[in-house]
Design a protein around this motif. Structure first.
Motif, PDB file in Angstrom:
ATOM      1  N   UNK A  43       0.982  -1.137   0.391  1.00 32.62           N
ATOM      2  CA  UNK A  43       0.013  -0.068  -0.220  1.00 32.62           C
ATOM      3  C   UNK A  43       0.465   1.474   0.204  1.00 32.62           C
ATOM      4  N   UNK A  44       1.632   2.272  -0.863  1.00 31.46           N
ATOM      5  CA  UNK A  44       2.273   3.024  -1.217  1.00 31.46           C
ATOM      6  C   UNK A  44       1.567   3.707  -0.626  1.00 31.46           C
ATOM      7  N   UNK A  45       0.511   4.488  -0.686  1.00 34.26           N
ATOM      8  CA  UNK A  45      -0.112   5.584  -0.009  1.00 34.26           C
ATOM      9  C   UNK A  45       0.258   5.530   1.170  1.00 34.26           C
ATOM     10  N   UNK A  46      -0.256   4.531   2.211  1.00 36.09           N
ATOM     11  CA  UNK A  46      -0.075   4.264   3.552  1.00 36.09           C
ATOM     12  C   UNK A  46       0.781   4.399   3.756  1.00 36.09           C
ATOM     13  N   UNK A  47       2.427   3.370   3.245  1.00 38.90           N
ATOM     14  CA  UNK A  47       3.749   3.675   3.461  1.00 38.90           C
ATOM     15  C   UNK A  47       4.020   5.064   3.234  1.00 38.90           C
ATOM     16  N   UNK A  67       6.184   7.574  -6.084  1.00 39.62           N
ATOM     17  CA  UNK A  67       6.518   7.542  -7.716  1.00 39.62           C
ATOM     18  C   UNK A  67       7.803   6.226  -7.348  1.00 39.62           C
ATOM     19  N   UNK A  68       9.001   6.098  -6.280  1.00 37.10           N
ATOM     20  CA  UNK A  68       9.579   5.012  -5.838  1.00 37.10           C
ATOM     21  C   UNK A  68       9.033   3.863  -5.512  1.00 37.10           C
ATOM     22  N   UNK A  69       8.060   4.294  -4.782  1.00 37.72           N
ATOM     23  CA  UNK A  69       7.080   2.753  -4.247  1.00 37.72           C
ATOM     24  C   UNK A  69       6.964   1.922  -5.114  1.00 37.72           C
ATOM     25  N   UNK A  70       6.148   2.841  -6.823  1.00 34.51           N
ATOM     26  CA  UNK A  70       5.621   2.245  -7.060  1.00 34.51           C
ATOM     27  C   UNK A  70       6.519   1.242  -7.928  1.00 34.51           C
ATOM     28  N   UNK A  74       8.293  -0.858  -2.453  1.00 30.83           N
ATOM     29  CA  UNK A  74       9.493  -0.871  -0.778  1.00 30.83           C
ATOM     30  C   UNK A  74       9.576   0.417  -0.440  1.00 30.83           C
ATOM     31  N   UNK A  75       9.231   0.860   0.672  1.00 30.71           N
ATOM     32  CA  UNK A  75       9.409   1.791   1.073  1.00 30.71           C
ATOM     33  C   UNK A  75      10.177   1.705   2.557  1.00 30.71           C
ATOM     34  N   UNK A  76      11.175   2.326   3.575  1.00 30.21           N
ATOM     35  CA  UNK A  76      11.950   2.050   4.160  1.00 30.21           C
ATOM     36  C   UNK A  76      11.050   3.303   5.034  1.00 30.21           C
ATOM     37  N   UNK A  77      11.669   2.339   6.269  1.00 27.10           N
ATOM     38  CA  UNK A  77      10.923   2.177   7.834  1.00 27.10           C
ATOM     39  C   UNK A  77      10.878   3.656   8.138  1.00 27.10           C
TER      40      UNK A  77
END
Length: 102
Positions: A43-47, A67-70, A74-77
């Motif tokens: 869930x890119x929006x939530x992350x 954009x990076x998540x798509x 992944x998105x760093x914590x």
């Protein structure tokens, strides 16, 4: 003879690529394999909401993060740093060589 030289040159290039890829960071390879094997998108929006919640420019942050998540899935914590958790996210740059992802 010209075909054999071309074949030999292409085999050399491919072998150098394979050796370079094999010697790279094992976590990068592991993440690439995991992302390729899983069809689950995060869930890119939530992350990105979590990642950008302390940003002084949240709309800009969320757009870049999205954009990076798509692209990386992944998105760093956390709200900043922790790029080792997502090498693809870390390695993306703009045309000017600056980090693209917040």
């Amino acid at each position: 003879m010209a075909i054999s030289k071309t074949l030999l040159a292409s085999l050399l290039i491919v072998s150098l690529f394979v050796l370079g890829f094999a010697e790279s960071d094992p976590t990068v390879i592991t993440n690439m394999v995991e992302n390729a094997l899983t069809d689950d998108k995060i869930d890119c929006d939530g992350a990105c909401d979590v990642r950008c919640k302390l940003s002084s420019r949240p709309n800009l942050c969320k757009r870049a993060c999205g954009t990076c998540c798509d692209r990386c899935n992944c998105v760093p914590p956390g709200t900043s740093g922790n790029y080792d958790a997502c090498p693809c996210y870390r390695d993306m740059t703009t045309h000017g060589g600056k980090h693209k992802c917040p």
